[in-house]
Design a protein around this motif. Structure first.
Motif, PDB file in Angstrom:
ATOM      1  N   UNK A 165      37.384  37.398  36.368  1.00  0.00           N
ATOM      2  CA  UNK A 165      38.211  37.591  37.559  1.00  0.00           C
ATOM      3  C   UNK A 165      38.075  36.420  38.526  1.00  0.00           C
ATOM      4  N   UNK A 166      36.875  35.894  38.676  1.00  0.00           N
ATOM      5  CA  UNK A 166      36.683  34.729  39.547  1.00  0.00           C
ATOM      6  C   UNK A 166      37.405  33.507  38.993  1.00  0.00           C
ATOM      7  N   UNK A 167      37.353  33.339  37.681  1.00  0.00           N
ATOM      8  CA  UNK A 167      38.018  32.200  37.040  1.00  0.00           C
ATOM      9  C   UNK A 167      39.527  32.250  37.278  1.00  0.00           C
ATOM     10  N   UNK A 168      40.089  33.464  37.298  1.00  0.00           N
ATOM     11  CA  UNK A 168      41.535  33.637  37.453  1.00  0.00           C
ATOM     12  C   UNK A 168      41.985  33.729  38.904  1.00  0.00           C
ATOM     13  N   UNK A 169      41.043  33.849  39.835  1.00  0.00           N
ATOM     14  CA  UNK A 169      41.380  34.020  41.247  1.00  0.00           C
ATOM     15  C   UNK A 169      41.775  32.698  41.887  1.00  0.00           C
ATOM     16  N   UNK A 170      42.656  32.798  42.835  1.00  0.00           N
ATOM     17  CA  UNK A 170      43.023  31.640  43.639  1.00  0.00           C
ATOM     18  C   UNK A 170      41.958  31.416  44.700  1.00  0.00           C
ATOM     19  N   UNK A 171      41.800  30.182  45.175  1.00  0.00           N
ATOM     20  CA  UNK A 171      40.831  29.944  46.248  1.00  0.00           C
ATOM     21  C   UNK A 171      41.155  30.833  47.452  1.00  0.00           C
ATOM     22  N   UNK A 172      40.155  31.494  47.966  1.00  0.00           N
ATOM     23  CA  UNK A 172      40.334  32.353  49.123  1.00  0.00           C
ATOM     24  C   UNK A 172      40.808  33.761  48.814  1.00  0.00           C
ATOM     25  N   UNK A 173      41.193  34.021  47.584  1.00  0.00           N
ATOM     26  CA  UNK A 173      41.659  35.359  47.205  1.00  0.00           C
ATOM     27  C   UNK A 173      40.484  36.324  47.207  1.00  0.00           C
ATOM     28  N   UNK A 174      40.684  37.498  47.811  1.00  0.00           N
ATOM     29  CA  UNK A 174      39.590  38.467  47.881  1.00  0.00           C
ATOM     30  C   UNK A 174      40.025  39.830  47.369  1.00  0.00           C
ATOM     31  N   UNK A 175      41.195  40.300  47.690  1.00  0.00           N
ATOM     32  CA  UNK A 175      41.749  41.594  47.314  1.00  0.00           C
ATOM     33  C   UNK A 175      40.973  42.383  46.279  1.00  0.00           C
ATOM     34  N   UNK A 176      41.418  42.311  45.029  1.00  0.00           N
ATOM     35  CA  UNK A 176      40.787  43.064  43.943  1.00  0.00           C
ATOM     36  C   UNK A 176      39.379  42.560  43.621  1.00  0.00           C
ATOM     37  N   UNK A 177      39.091  41.312  43.977  1.00  0.00           N
ATOM     38  CA  UNK A 177      37.754  40.776  43.711  1.00  0.00           C
ATOM     39  C   UNK A 177      36.677  41.555  44.451  1.00  0.00           C
ATOM     40  N   UNK A 178      37.009  42.035  45.632  1.00  0.00           N
ATOM     41  CA  UNK A 178      36.008  42.776  46.404  1.00  0.00           C
ATOM     42  C   UNK A 178      35.563  44.023  45.647  1.00  0.00           C
ATOM     43  N   UNK A 179      36.493  44.724  45.032  1.00  0.00           N
ATOM     44  CA  UNK A 179      36.160  45.907  44.245  1.00  0.00           C
ATOM     45  C   UNK A 179      35.257  45.522  43.069  1.00  0.00           C
ATOM     46  N   UNK A 180      35.624  44.449  42.368  1.00  0.00           N
ATOM     47  CA  UNK A 180      34.845  44.015  41.198  1.00  0.00           C
ATOM     48  C   UNK A 180      33.444  43.564  41.621  1.00  0.00           C
ATOM     49  N   UNK A 181      33.341  42.862  42.740  1.00  0.00           N
ATOM     50  CA  UNK A 181      32.034  42.426  43.238  1.00  0.00           C
ATOM     51  C   UNK A 181      31.164  43.639  43.550  1.00  0.00           C
ATOM     52  N   UNK A 182      31.731  44.626  44.225  1.00  0.00           N
ATOM     53  CA  UNK A 182      30.955  45.832  44.565  1.00  0.00           C
ATOM     54  C   UNK A 182      30.520  46.589  43.303  1.00  0.00           C
ATOM     55  N   UNK A 183      31.410  46.680  42.317  1.00  0.00           N
ATOM     56  CA  UNK A 183      31.051  47.340  41.059  1.00  0.00           C
ATOM     57  C   UNK A 183      29.953  46.573  40.324  1.00  0.00           C
ATOM     58  N   UNK A 184      30.011  45.252  40.409  1.00  0.00           N
ATOM     59  CA  UNK A 184      28.978  44.427  39.764  1.00  0.00           C
ATOM     60  C   UNK A 184      27.630  44.638  40.445  1.00  0.00           C
ATOM     61  N   UNK A 185      27.636  44.682  41.767  1.00  0.00           N
ATOM     62  CA  UNK A 185      26.393  44.950  42.498  1.00  0.00           C
ATOM     63  C   UNK A 185      25.820  46.297  42.076  1.00  0.00           C
ATOM     64  N   UNK A 186      26.678  47.292  41.966  1.00  0.00           N
ATOM     65  CA  UNK A 186      26.227  48.628  41.554  1.00  0.00           C
ATOM     66  C   UNK A 186      25.617  48.595  40.150  1.00  0.00           C
TER      67      UNK A 186
END
Length: 84
Positions: free
Chosen positions: A57-78
């Motif tokens: 998801x990070x590889x496919x994200x645009x610089x500064x994009x956060x939207x769906x990444x925030x959910x994935x980051x939180x799930x990864x932390x969990x």
């Protein structure tokens, strides 16, 4: 090869970087680079899968994009916290 200190576990170090991203202290590219530098060899299979999904998801994200990444980051932390 891991670049983290011997006294800090990979999962703890990744969680630290993910927390910095959530607080806006680092961007997508910096997070991706830091996590790549840590490696995932010593993580449990579920933890590795969560980090792998995040990296895609990070590889496919645009610089500064956060939207769906925030959910994935939180799930990864969990996943890292519970050692799945």
């Amino acid at each position: 090869m891991s670049t983290h200190p011997d006294f800090q576990r990979s999962d703890d170090e990744i969680v630290t970087h993910l927390s910095h991203w959530l607080m806006g202290q680092i961007g997508n590219d910096e997070l991706r680079k830091r996590v790549e530098g840590i490696g995932t060899d010593d993580l449990a299979p579920g933890q590795r899968a969560a980090v792998a999904e995040l990296m895609v998801d990070l590889q496919n994200a645009l610089p500064g994009e956060r939207g769906d990444l925030e959910r994935v980051v939180r799930e990864t932390i969990e996943a890292l916290a519970y050692g799945d």
